[in-house]
Scaffold this active site. Structure first.
Site, PDB file in Angstrom:
ATOM      1  N   ILE A  12     -60.240   8.043  13.038  1.00  0.00           N
ATOM      2  CA  ILE A  12     -59.182   7.298  12.344  1.00  0.00           C
ATOM      3  C   ILE A  12     -58.013   7.041  13.301  1.00  0.00           C
ATOM      4  O   ILE A  12     -57.455   5.946  13.342  1.00  0.00           O
ATOM      5  CB  ILE A  12     -58.726   8.062  11.068  1.00  0.00           C
ATOM      6  N   LEU A  33     -59.220  16.494  22.824  1.00  0.00           N
ATOM      7  CA  LEU A  33     -60.601  16.006  22.988  1.00  0.00           C
ATOM      8  C   LEU A  33     -61.643  16.995  22.461  1.00  0.00           C
ATOM      9  O   LEU A  33     -62.804  16.946  22.856  1.00  0.00           O
ATOM     10  CB  LEU A  33     -60.896  15.631  24.457  1.00  0.00           C
ATOM     11  N   PHE A  73     -52.768  12.734  13.166  1.00  0.00           N
ATOM     12  CA  PHE A  73     -54.179  12.660  12.768  1.00  0.00           C
ATOM     13  C   PHE A  73     -54.952  13.895  13.232  1.00  0.00           C
ATOM     14  O   PHE A  73     -56.045  14.153  12.736  1.00  0.00           O
ATOM     15  CB  PHE A  73     -54.863  11.439  13.403  1.00  0.00           C
ATOM     16  N   THR A 117     -55.625  14.196   2.440  1.00  0.00           N
ATOM     17  CA  THR A 117     -56.965  13.867   1.927  1.00  0.00           C
ATOM     18  C   THR A 117     -57.065  14.026   0.415  1.00  0.00           C
ATOM     19  O   THR A 117     -56.372  14.876  -0.177  1.00  0.00           O
ATOM     20  CB  THR A 117     -58.012  14.792   2.596  1.00  0.00           C
ATOM     21  N   TYR A 141     -60.787  23.213   3.977  1.00  0.00           N
ATOM     22  CA  TYR A 141     -60.281  21.974   4.572  1.00  0.00           C
ATOM     23  C   TYR A 141     -59.197  21.374   3.672  1.00  0.00           C
ATOM     24  O   TYR A 141     -58.074  21.117   4.111  1.00  0.00           O
ATOM     25  CB  TYR A 141     -61.446  20.986   4.784  1.00  0.00           C
TER      26      TYR A 141
END
Ligand code: UDP
Length: 323
Positions: A12, A33, A73, A117, A141
């Site tokens: 995203i 990363l 993000f 979310t 999560y």
């Protein structure tokens, strides 16, 4: 604006970065990363390869970027993994997020756009889900994202850091350049394409005994470019606010699978498996607040268009990003 983007090498994040750059903003990407990819980082950005666990590094990078706003993000986002390794989620999504906020305080940056979310809601009491629906996450999560939402509220209260919280429904679709490549892939649409590309023999459907028309889970898929547009609009917002981002339309696993079969021209065999722990049966967004306050309207609401844009990227990148 000058925007400091965490997780800008992820799915995203990379596509929001592309949209920001295309609209003339200046972007610094901060990413370790761990989930993202070097080749997903737009060459027009300044890239800082570092971890959100390193607060001094965040502060230094943010100061050098002369950021006016942060888009956050960077996170772990796999429901299944969070059920077996909750510590990873609370460390990266909560504790490291606090590092980011404290760096903002040190640098005097007063605006953050945060990726939350619909998994913060848990099983819906009523559908569609509006922003005031009770939040009872079913997995670590969702719980970690909810905790950070609450932390943002208190940083606004104490330090006047203004937030826009976006509760994404199911982000899907790709652009010509950037797409969805998770190191461990658990998402429905890319998993379907793995079968269509001959990398897997069949799709597994997790649960066919839900209380839905065809027994499979229902999700609200939202095109990644529509998410990106909402983020750009959020930069102009002065007040702290929470917005759902979805199309308000739900599709079952079987419906998405059938759409993908037509688009790929592949039969995509599927086998039925038990439910995946932590899954809610039906998640559909009520996004009228974003429409009213941000003037946001999805441009690609049709599931066929979403799946087709994703298929174009996956077909041309069958092994995802090279690094
Ligand atoms: N799903 C499935 N098979 C897969 C991947 C996902 O049946 O290989 C189902 C999953 O159980 C859920 C829906 O597809 O009901 C969407 O899952 P995804 O992981 O894409 O997104 P989530 O809703 O978990 O964020």
């Amino acid at each position: 604006m000058k925007v400091f983007v965490t997780g800008g090498a992820g799915y995203i994040g990379s596509i929001c970065v592309e949209a920001l750059l295309d609209e003339g903003h200046t972007v610094t990407v901060f990413d370790n990363l761990s989930e993202g990819h070097r080749s997903a980082i737009d060459p027009r950005v300044k890239f800082v390869h570092a971890d959100l666990g390193d607060r001094a590094k965040i502060t230094q990078a943010m100061r050098e970027s002369q950021a006016e706003a942060v888009m956050h993000f960077g996170a772990n986002a796999l429901v299944g993994e969070s059920m077996v390794n909750p510590g990873k989620y609370f460390r990266n999504n909560v504790a490291n997020g606090v590092n980011l906020l404290d760096a903002m305080l040190e640098c005097g940056v007063k605006k953050i756009v945060f990726s939350s979310t619909c998994a913060t809601y848990g099983n819906p009491i009523k559908v569609p889900l509006t922003e005031d629906h009770p939040q009872n996450p079913l997995n670590p999560y969702g719980a970690s994202k909810l905790m950070f939402e609450q932390i943002l509220k208190w940083y606004d209260h104490a330090h006047q850091i203004k937030h826009v919280i976006f509760r994404y429904f199911n982000a899907a679709g790709c652009t010509a350049k950037y797409g969805e490549h998770h190191k461990v892939e658990t998402h429905l649409i890319p998993n379907i394409f793995s079968v269509a590309l001959g990398k897997k023999a069949h799709l597994e459907i997790y649960g066919t005994d839900y209380d839905t028309q065809d027994g499979t889970c229902i999700r609200d898929y939202i095109h990644i470019l529509d998410l990106a547009q909402a983020h750009i609009r959020a930069l102009k917002r002065q007040e702290s606010t929470i917005y759902n981002l979805g199309n308000g339309e739900g599709y079952s696993v079987r419906h998405v699978l059938n759409a993908a079969r037509k688009i790929t021209g592949h039969p995509v065999p599927a086998i039925e498996k038990p439910r995946r722990p932590g899954d809610a049966s039906r998640l559909i967004s009520g996004s009228s607040r974003a429409a009213t306050e941000l003037g946001w309207a999805p441009r690609f609401p049709k599931i066929e268009d979403i799946v087709e844009s994703a298929w174009k990227w996956h077909r041309t990148h069958p092994d995802g990003y090279p690094d």
